[in-house]
Design a protein around this motif. Structure first.
Motif, mmCIF file in Angstrom:
data_model
loop_
_atom_site.group_PDB
_atom_site.id
_atom_site.type_symbol
_atom_site.label_atom_id
_atom_site.label_comp_id
_atom_site.label_asym_id
_atom_site.label_seq_id
_atom_site.Cartn_x
_atom_site.Cartn_y
_atom_site.Cartn_z
ATOM 1 N N THR A 138 32.714 31.575 29.342
ATOM 2 C CA THR A 138 32.632 32.404 30.831
ATOM 3 C C THR A 138 32.031 33.894 30.305
ATOM 4 O O THR A 138 32.257 34.803 29.837
ATOM 5 N N VAL A 167 41.004 37.424 35.231
ATOM 6 C CA VAL A 167 40.487 36.666 34.282
ATOM 7 C C VAL A 167 39.822 37.042 33.176
ATOM 8 O O VAL A 167 38.451 38.475 33.236
ATOM 9 N N LYS A 187 42.057 36.233 44.960
ATOM 10 C CA LYS A 187 41.558 34.329 45.095
ATOM 11 C C LYS A 187 40.748 34.060 46.396
ATOM 12 O O LYS A 187 40.278 33.272 46.131
ATOM 13 N N THR A 189 38.090 35.529 47.070
ATOM 14 C CA THR A 189 36.335 35.863 46.894
ATOM 15 C C THR A 189 35.748 34.944 46.518
ATOM 16 O O THR A 189 35.874 34.135 46.195
ATOM 17 N N ILE A 192 34.716 31.097 43.865
ATOM 18 C CA ILE A 192 35.815 30.668 43.452
ATOM 19 C C ILE A 192 36.129 29.378 43.711
ATOM 20 O O ILE A 192 37.006 29.346 44.960
ATOM 21 N N GLU A 193 36.571 28.072 42.311
ATOM 22 C CA GLU A 193 36.652 26.827 42.875
ATOM 23 C C GLU A 193 37.807 27.193 42.407
ATOM 24 O O GLU A 193 38.059 26.766 41.340
ATOM 25 N N VAL A 211 39.594 26.257 37.345
ATOM 26 C CA VAL A 211 39.058 27.254 38.275
ATOM 27 C C VAL A 211 37.369 27.510 37.337
ATOM 28 O O VAL A 211 37.213 27.685 36.621
ATOM 29 N N LEU A 213 34.051 30.238 38.603
ATOM 30 C CA LEU A 213 34.096 30.945 38.568
ATOM 31 C C LEU A 213 31.920 31.407 38.973
ATOM 32 O O LEU A 213 31.563 30.675 38.001
ATOM 33 N N CYS A 215 31.341 34.219 40.886
ATOM 34 C CA CYS A 215 31.372 34.719 41.982
ATOM 35 C C CYS A 215 30.756 36.441 41.466
ATOM 36 O O CYS A 215 30.814 36.620 40.059
#
Length: 379
Positions: A138, A167, A187, A189, A192-193, A211, A213, A215
């Motif tokens: 990430t 995160v 959350k 934002t 964010i899936e 999760v 990301l 974003c």
């Protein structure tokens, strides 16, 4: 070491255990069978002040001792391990902010987290970076007055129900673990899936999620300076391992109590099986292991409370308690015989719930690495 329970510690444990036995235990089997989220208990736990137990008084928390916190988690896990997992995952998120964030960010996030109005999730683990966070993929790349976060986190407790997610991401790929930074995201934002909850073997009401990301997060939501995320995460995991030990002890206590009650009631050849020496030896071993695990946990919690270094103690407590809980739950099922293997009794649930404890917050193998390294350094 000279620790004792304060009057506040005793009162807290008694009030939490009464609540847990009355409200959590009666529905623990239904939560397990249905897979419904343990967040159904948020309101009751919030009323007791459970969500802020890890926060000191100067930050708006109740100022509970680390031993008081340990015993509260133990009491919750004894009644419902799924609920304990949900609560302690929230602690990982708020500890990240407490231990790493500047005062402005702490004031922004912690008040609602302490009351339970906002539930937290802790996103460190990735599909290809579990035991070694430095392998994470990430990324957090500078973009205007903030960062663009991209990547995937996996097995993230509470993520589906959370209001905020902490995160951990790479800000400097060339710096190894010193290039990891931490951020707190709302959350809601965009980008964010959260996937569906994983279909886990145990702790089925303590949901975990993947999760994804992509974003934007403002720089003001970075926890501490760039590159300090790994250090923060390691401090948080020291705390978390003590809380895992507490969860293990709660599960093991429930299993031992069930085994003792069954041994006194179940008769073979006109005698309670509690009269058989072989079974008595099993119970003796179970009780001894449980006490040893509990004392290791208390030592780690006591050092945490005193502000002393407790990394080795937390790893020892987590390692021993997690492996003892599996042995105790398995022995309790064995004492119940065929009845223990049915879902009409909680023994098979205790076995399944205990199993993950040897994996999360660092596997047993990782704990052995940590302990060995520290013992060798000390010599």
């Amino acid at each position: 070491m000279d620790f004792s329970f304060s009057e506040d510690d005793v009162l807290l444990h008694d009030s939490v255990r009464r609540f847990a036995q009355a409200e959590l235990k009666p529905v623990a089997a239904e939560i397990d069978a249905s897979g419904r989220s343990a967040t159904r208990h948020r309101a009751g736990l919030a009323e007791l002040g459970i969500f802020g137990l890890n926060i000191p008084e100067e930050e708006g928390g109740p100022g509970v001792s680390a031993i008081g916190l340990f015993r509260a988690v133990e009491a919750i896990a004894e009644a419902c391990a799924s609920t304990a997992s949900m609560v302690t995952a929230h602690y990982l998120a708020t500890d990240s902010i407490l231990l790493g964030a500047d005062p402005d960010l702490r004031r922004t996030i912690l008040p609602r987290a302490i009351t339970g109005e906002a539930l937290g999730a802790f996103a460190l683990t990735e599909p290809r970076a579990g035991s070694n966070p430095a392998d994470m993929r990430t990324r957090a790349i500078r973009e205007g007055d903030g960062y663009r976060l991209t990547g995937v986190k996996h097995f993230i407790s509470n993520a589906g129900e959370a209001d905020f997610i902490v995160v951990y991401a790479i800000t400097d790929p060339s710096a190894g673990h010193r290039g990891i930074s931490a951020f707190v995201l709302d959350k809601s934002t965009p980008g964010i899936e959260v996937g569906p909850p994983e279909n886990t073997m145990g702790i089925r009401g303590g949901h975990v999620f993947e999760v994804a990301l992509d974003c934007f997060v403002p720089a003001a939501r970075r926890i501490g300076a760039e590159g300090t995320g790994f250090r923060t995460a390691m401090k948080v995991l020291d705390n978390g391992r003590v809380e895992v030990a507490a969860q293990c002890i709660g599960i093991a206590q429930a299993a031992l109590d069930a085994a003792v009650d069954w041994a006194k009631q179940r008769e073979v050849g006109g005698h309670p099986i509690a009269e058989f020496q072989g079974l008595q030896w099993m119970i003796a071993d179970m009780a001894t292991e449980l006490d040893a695990a509990r004392l290791l946990g208390y030592r780690a919690a006591w050092k945490r409370h005193k502000g002393e270094r407790f990394s080795r103690d937390s790893s020892m407590a987590k390692l021993f308690a997690s492996e003892a809980a599996s042995r105790i739950a398995d022995a309790a099922l064995q004492i119940h015989g065929g009845y223990g293997y049915t879902r009409d009794m909680p023994l098979e649930r205790y076995v399944r719930d205990a199993r993950i404890m040897r994996i999360y917050e660092g596997s047993s193998e990782i704990q052995r690495n940590i302990i060995a390294r520290m013992v060798l350094e000390e010599r």
